[in-house]
Motif scaffolding. Structure first.
Motif, PDB file in Angstrom:
ATOM      1  N   HIS A 114     -44.554 -19.797  -9.921  1.00 22.41           N
ATOM      2  CA  HIS A 114     -44.571 -19.685 -11.349  1.00 22.41           C
ATOM      3  C   HIS A 114     -43.605 -20.664 -11.936  1.00 22.41           C
ATOM      4  CE1 HIS A 114     -41.244 -16.910 -10.659  1.00 22.41           C
ATOM      5  NE2 HIS A 114     -40.821 -17.202 -11.937  1.00 22.41           N
TER       6      HIS A 114
ATOM      7  N   ALA B 285     -42.125 -20.411 -16.051  1.00 18.27           N
ATOM      8  CA  ALA B 285     -42.214 -19.521 -17.091  1.00 18.27           C
ATOM      9  C   ALA B 285     -40.935 -20.214 -18.405  1.00 18.27           C
ATOM     10  CB  ALA B 285     -42.085 -18.192 -16.967  1.00 18.27           C
TER      11      ALA B 285
ATOM     12  N   ILE C  37     -40.607 -13.071 -22.309  1.00 18.59           N
ATOM     13  CA  ILE C  37     -41.351 -14.277 -21.685  1.00 18.59           C
ATOM     14  C   ILE C  37     -42.291 -14.796 -22.772  1.00 18.59           C
ATOM     15  CG2 ILE C  37     -43.289 -15.089 -19.955  1.00 18.59           C
ATOM     16  CD1 ILE C  37     -42.212 -12.874 -18.237  1.00 18.59           C
TER      17      ILE C  37
ATOM     18  N   HIS D 288     -45.873 -18.458 -19.822  1.00 16.31           N
ATOM     19  CA  HIS D 288     -46.056 -18.151 -18.377  1.00 16.31           C
ATOM     20  C   HIS D 288     -47.253 -18.815 -17.790  1.00 16.31           C
ATOM     21  CE1 HIS D 288     -45.637 -15.941 -14.425  1.00 16.31           C
ATOM     22  NE2 HIS D 288     -44.464 -15.735 -14.953  1.00 16.31           N
TER      23      HIS D 288
ATOM     24  N   GLU E  43     -49.220 -16.938 -15.837  1.00 13.19           N
ATOM     25  CA  GLU E  43     -50.142 -16.201 -15.809  1.00 13.19           C
ATOM     26  C   GLU E  43     -50.026 -15.460 -17.178  1.00 13.19           C
ATOM     27  OE1 GLU E  43     -48.862 -14.270 -11.403  1.00 13.19           O
ATOM     28  OE2 GLU E  43     -49.552 -13.089 -12.997  1.00 13.19           O
TER      29      GLU E  43
ATOM     30  N   LEU F 216     -48.866 -12.167 -18.601  1.00  8.71           N
ATOM     31  CA  LEU F 216     -47.305 -11.914 -18.788  1.00  8.71           C
ATOM     32  C   LEU F 216     -46.584 -12.522 -20.291  1.00  8.71           C
ATOM     33  CD1 LEU F 216     -46.229 -12.662 -15.244  1.00  8.71           C
ATOM     34  CD2 LEU F 216     -46.957 -10.303 -16.102  1.00  8.71           C
ATOM     35  N   TRP F 217     -47.487 -12.947 -20.946  1.00 10.31           N
ATOM     36  CA  TRP F 217     -47.138 -13.544 -22.409  1.00 10.31           C
ATOM     37  C   TRP F 217     -46.340 -12.443 -23.131  1.00 10.31           C
ATOM     38  CZ3 TRP F 217     -48.592 -18.690 -24.840  1.00 10.31           C
ATOM     39  CH2 TRP F 217     -48.809 -19.523 -23.690  1.00 10.31           C
TER      40      TRP F 217
ATOM     41  N   THR G  93     -43.825 -10.461 -22.548  1.00 10.43           N
ATOM     42  CA  THR G  93     -43.579  -9.231 -21.979  1.00 10.43           C
ATOM     43  C   THR G  93     -42.103  -9.293 -21.758  1.00 10.43           C
ATOM     44  OG1 THR G  93     -44.465 -10.150 -19.725  1.00 10.43           O
ATOM     45  CG2 THR G  93     -45.985  -8.651 -21.053  1.00 10.43           C
TER      46      THR G  93
ATOM     47  N   THR H 100     -38.023  -7.376 -16.466  1.00  9.69           N
ATOM     48  CA  THR H 100     -37.611  -5.850 -16.034  1.00  9.69           C
ATOM     49  C   THR H 100     -36.699  -6.081 -14.719  1.00  9.69           C
ATOM     50  OG1 THR H 100     -39.517  -5.768 -14.452  1.00  9.69           O
ATOM     51  CG2 THR H 100     -39.938  -4.911 -16.887  1.00  9.69           C
TER      52      THR H 100
END
Length: 911
Positions: free
Chosen positions: A90, A92, A100, A103, A105, A108-109, A111, A114
């Protein structure tokens, strides 16, 4: 002695080479994993530095960009870098708070991070590589030109790649060790002096290649042994790498130029949008499906008592309105998201949490992404509080004014009747003149007292002179009430109004009648005021006179003018919005707002621009020929002929004659040259309807024309060139036709470069209202051409059709598609007989159980006030249609006052 010495030397050299190669190989194997990781860090740093440089350039180009907007723009370049480096997991862009922003993906924007390992690494705000599970995370800080920390670029590399690469290098190293060992033994068996120089040269060249320095020349040798092969291989490798580096530099320059142009374009577009949102007076906002505000303009924020629109981001209507009002707005927006149906020009009353109450004209519509999916709500509203207050105030003022006029008119009428009785007694009883005069004086004093204490101006005109005026008239006009100061009555009015005023003052056919008019009066200082004048005939000093009651209505007149101007402006805006929305759902002669029809519109535009053959597939009655004609109108061939032909009506024996034409004498009866379809459609479009009805032999004959553009007329030996674009149509399944060998595959691939699937009417019932309105409009225009004017009772849309018919239209599956719908509507419009039309749709005619406005197929709103307004609008519309728009008869039939009906018609814009 020499032989033994040579053996010893060779043995010693072999041992030394074995020890050196073995030691270096072990050392290399020990550090290969770390070296490969460092190499990946170096490559990742190069990728990240490119993205960081673009971010710094963006901060210089658009310094007002915040970090979130900046990192979201990096999302486009992140995707390009990720797609060109397949070994990465990835890439990002993470903002300073650990969220984020972009990204590879999409899910996952926006978010948060963690992983505690990544959180700790991000807090350092420096370049670092950490291992989290099975992935190496390489973090590179993004800083502006002013050294302000904006966020970090995170590049992920799977640990498995490094382990696998290390194992590969380990195996390769062992193989190389064995190879080098064999070469060393072989080298020591030959003359070291002859090999030393070329081997050293090759080693130096290999080092130069490894370091990326391609400047050192490579000596090309003609030797046929391994050294010569290696030398020539290094030379070829040097040339190939140099060419690849030049290609990479060129591609990098082109990419940087494209990125800079796109960045500047995005910056300009964002500036234009931000400027528009900041300066437009209407409130504009965007919401997520959950009701959270994601963007709003300055007017929207100020209406909520905020200074900056960014303070609204993340909030909902529950933060500004009471629970009941916010819940109603939320339910309305959820209804729009579920159905995709916008709410246009709805008047809403807002009750704010701080107790404020205002009115706004609201339009809400679904917000869609590039795939047509609803991702939120877009809304725009205009504050109409002052207009609503003015309307209410004017209504109250009118009611109060009517009561006051009625009271004062009755009072004056009673006084006038009393004066008439007194005058009659004067004529009849001469002997009681004194007593009557005393009574008249008393009455006059009472009248003067009354005239001096009313607020309206009262004057008496006798023989074209003002003989009496009260104080209210003096205050209103600025003239004094003394007889010597009173002006000529006609001086009070404009020249343009004098003829009508003179006619009113000298009317001789009035018998104690009362007339009213509104006119502008010129006061003493020269300016004008609007007045309402009531005129009554009286007897003053035994002579006829006119009693004028003058009321100042300047402010009311101005208010009416403002309201009328606002009404005209709102009506023009409403008509403009309706025409704009209507045009959005039309494409030439095609009508439809469904996603399927929007896709058809898009394919029509693409086909017209591409100039390729088109195949229209759809059921009978879906409008395939109409689509073909629309494609002809939007193409560059629109000025050239459009030639339609039904392939099912041409026998195969006449195929070549019809399509290619013939020359004189080609067959018996051919007395002249006759052009074919290709001749008539030259430089234009040939529409082949029901193309699957052509036999395979006919398809083969057409295939040559489609491939080479040449055909030969019957009786001729000279081929002709055809410049014709083919649009074919069929109601059959082409795949099944090819499987059954009724349709040639090569012919299908030639005529179907772009295939447009025309949806049946049952799959796009959301277009029914537009189609019904379009068919009714065409029928009205046709009747107007035939009869000179269209009948007044012709319905304009589905709300004016019987409810049973509308329900049947929405319930039918329409096997005949739009052609069947047109037939049913035209049959009803001609016969006006539901019993003859409903059986065509599979519905038995029955007596109506409710009025048409209650059986309307559209769903009712979720709140009771909105549902009451909708039913009231439907009922008024239905009754107006029944009474042919006669307002008086409509008010009588509905049982409501005429003024109330006029207000409702104006409110709902029904006329």
């Amino acid at each position: 002695m020499k032989w033994n010495l040579r053996v010893k030397i060779l043995f010693s050299a072999g041992v030394i080479i074995f020890v050196v190669l073995g030691t270096s190989t072990l050392i290399h194997i020990y550090g290969v994993q770390q070296d490969y990781l460092e190499a990946l860090e170096w490559r990742s740093e190069a990728l990240a530095q490119g993205l960081i440089k673009k971010a710094q350039d963006l901060t210089n180009i658009a310094p007002d960009f915040n970090s979130n907007d900046l990192l979201e723009l990096l999302g486009y370049w992140v995707k390009d870098v990720y797609e060109s480096n397949l070994h990465l997991t990835h890439i990002a862009a993470i903002d300073a708070e650990g969220i984020i922003a972009a990204h590879t993906e999409k899910a996952l924007w926006d978010t948060p991070i963690t992983s505690p390992v990544l959180h700790e690494a991000l807090s350092r705000q420096q370049q670092v590589t950490v291992l989290d599970g099975a992935i190496y995370h390489m973090l590179f800080p993004i800083r502006s030109r002013q050294a302000l920390y904006l966020g970090s670029i995170a590049i992920g590399v799977p640990k498995q790649i490094i382990d696998v690469k290390a194992q590969q290098i380990l195996r390769h190293s062992i193989a190389l060790f064995a190879l080098f060992l064999g070469l060393a033994v072989l080298a020591t068996s030959v003359s070291g002096h002859l090999l030393t120089k070329p081997i050293n040269h090759l080693v130096s060249i290999a080092q130069e290649l490894a370091e990326g320095n391609l400047a050192q020349p490579i000596l090309i040798t003609n030797r046929s042994d391994e050294i010569g092969v290696l030398a020539r291989s290094f030379a070829n490798m040097r040339d190939r790498i140099k060419r690849q580096i030049e290609d990479l530099h060129r591609l990098n320059d082109e990419l940087e130029q494209r990125v800079e142009e796109r960045t500047a374009e995005l910056a300009r577009e964002k500036y234009i949008v931000d400027t528009f949102l900041a300066n437009v007076p209407d409130s504009i906002y965007f919401k997520e499906p959950e009701g959270r505000i994601i963007r709003a303009n300055t007017a929207h924020a100020r209406r909520r008592g905020l200074c900056d629109p960014r303070e609204e981001v993340g909030k909902t209507d529950f933060d500004f309105f009471p629970e009941e009002v916010a819940q109603r707005k939320y339910a309305q927006e959820q209804q729009i998201i579920r159905t995709g149906t916008p709410v246009i020009n709805v008047e809403e009353q807002n009750v704010w949490s701080d107790g404020r109450i205002d009115w706004q004209l609201t339009t809400k519509m679904p917000l869609r992404n590039e795939h047509g999916e609803i991702i939120g709500i877009f809304g725009i509203s205009r504050d109409i509080t002052e207009l609503k207050q003015a309307e209410q105030e004017l209504e109250r003022y009118r009611d109060r004014l009517e009561d006051l006029v009625a009271e004062r008119t009755a009072e004056l009428t009673r006084m006038i009747e009393e004066s008439k009785r007194l005058n009659a007694r004067l004529h009849e009883e001469n002997i009681e003149r004194r007593r009557v005069e005393n009574v008249l004086r008393v009455s006059e004093e009472q009248y003067r007292m009354l005239a001096e204490n009313v607020k309206d101006g009262i004057v008496i005109v006798q023989k074209d002179q003002l003989v009496f005026a009260n104080k209210a008239f003096a205050v209103m006009t600025g003239y004094r009430v003394e007889q010597s100061e009173m002006p000529d009555p006609l001086r009070l009015f404009h020249d343009r109004a004098i003829p009508s005023i003179r006619a009113g003052l000298h009317a001789e056919d009035q018998d104690n009648s009362v007339s009213e008019w509104q006119v502008e009066v010129i006061v003493k200082d020269g300016h004008t005021i609007w007045t309402e004048i009531e005129q009554t005939e009286i007897v003053w000093n035994d002579q006829p006179a006119l009693l004028l009651t003058i009321r100042d209505i300047t402010e009311r007149k101005r208010q009416e003018q403002r309201l009328e101007e606002e009404r005209v402006r709102l009506k023009e805006e409403n008509l403009h919005l309706k025409s704009t929305i209507k045009d959005r759902y039309r494409f030439g002669a095609l009508v439809g707002k469904s996603l399927a029809m929007q896709r058809v519109y898009e394919l029509i535009v693409n086909a017209a621009a591409a100039e390729v053959n088109v195949l229209l597939c759809g059921e009978s009655g879906t409008g395939k020929e109409l689509i073909a004609r629309t494609l002809h109108q939007v193409s560059r061939r629109k000025m050239q002929p459009f030639v339609p032909v039904n392939c099912a009506s041409i026998p195969e024996s006449l195929f070549e004659r019809e399509f290619f034409g013939h020359r004189k004498g080609a067959f018996t009866g051919a007395d002249r040259n006759t052009p074919g379809l290709f001749d008539r459609a030259h430089q234009g479009i040939l529409f082949l309807d029901e193309v699957t009805e052509l036999s395979p032999g006919a398809q083969a004959k057409l295939l040559r024309v489609l491939q080479d553009g040449e055909y030969t007329p019957l009786g001729s030996t000279t081929p002709k060139q055809a410049d014709v674009l083919i649009i074919a149509a069929t109601n059959q399944n082409c795949q099944k036709e090819m499987a059954q060998e009724r349709l040639r595959k090569d012919f299908f691939y030639r005529i179907g470069v772009i295939e447009i699937a025309v949806p049946p009417l049952r799959d796009r019932k959301e277009d029914l209202p537009l189609l019904i309105e379009h068919i009714l409009e065409e029928y009205r225009e046709k009747q107007a051409q035939v009869q000179g004017s269209a009948p007044a009772d012709l319905p304009a849309d589905q709300t004016m059709l019987p409810a049973e018919l509308v329900q049947a239209l929405y319930a039918s599956d329409w096997p005949g598609n739009v052609r069947e719908l047109q037939n049913v509507l035209q049959r009803y419009l001609v016969t006006r007989n539901l019993e003859a039309v409903l059986p065509l749709l599979g519905v038995a005619a029955s007596p109506r159980a409710a009025t048409p406005f209650l059986l309307h197929p559209e769903p009712l709103p979720s709140t009771l006030p909105e549902a009451v307004q909708l039913l009231e609008k439907r009922m008024i519309t239905h009754t107006l249609a029944q009474t042919e728009h006669r307002i008086g008869k409509t008010a009588e039939k509905l049982g409501m006052p005429l003024r109330t009906l006029q207000y409702k018609i104006k409110k709902y814009q029904l006329l």
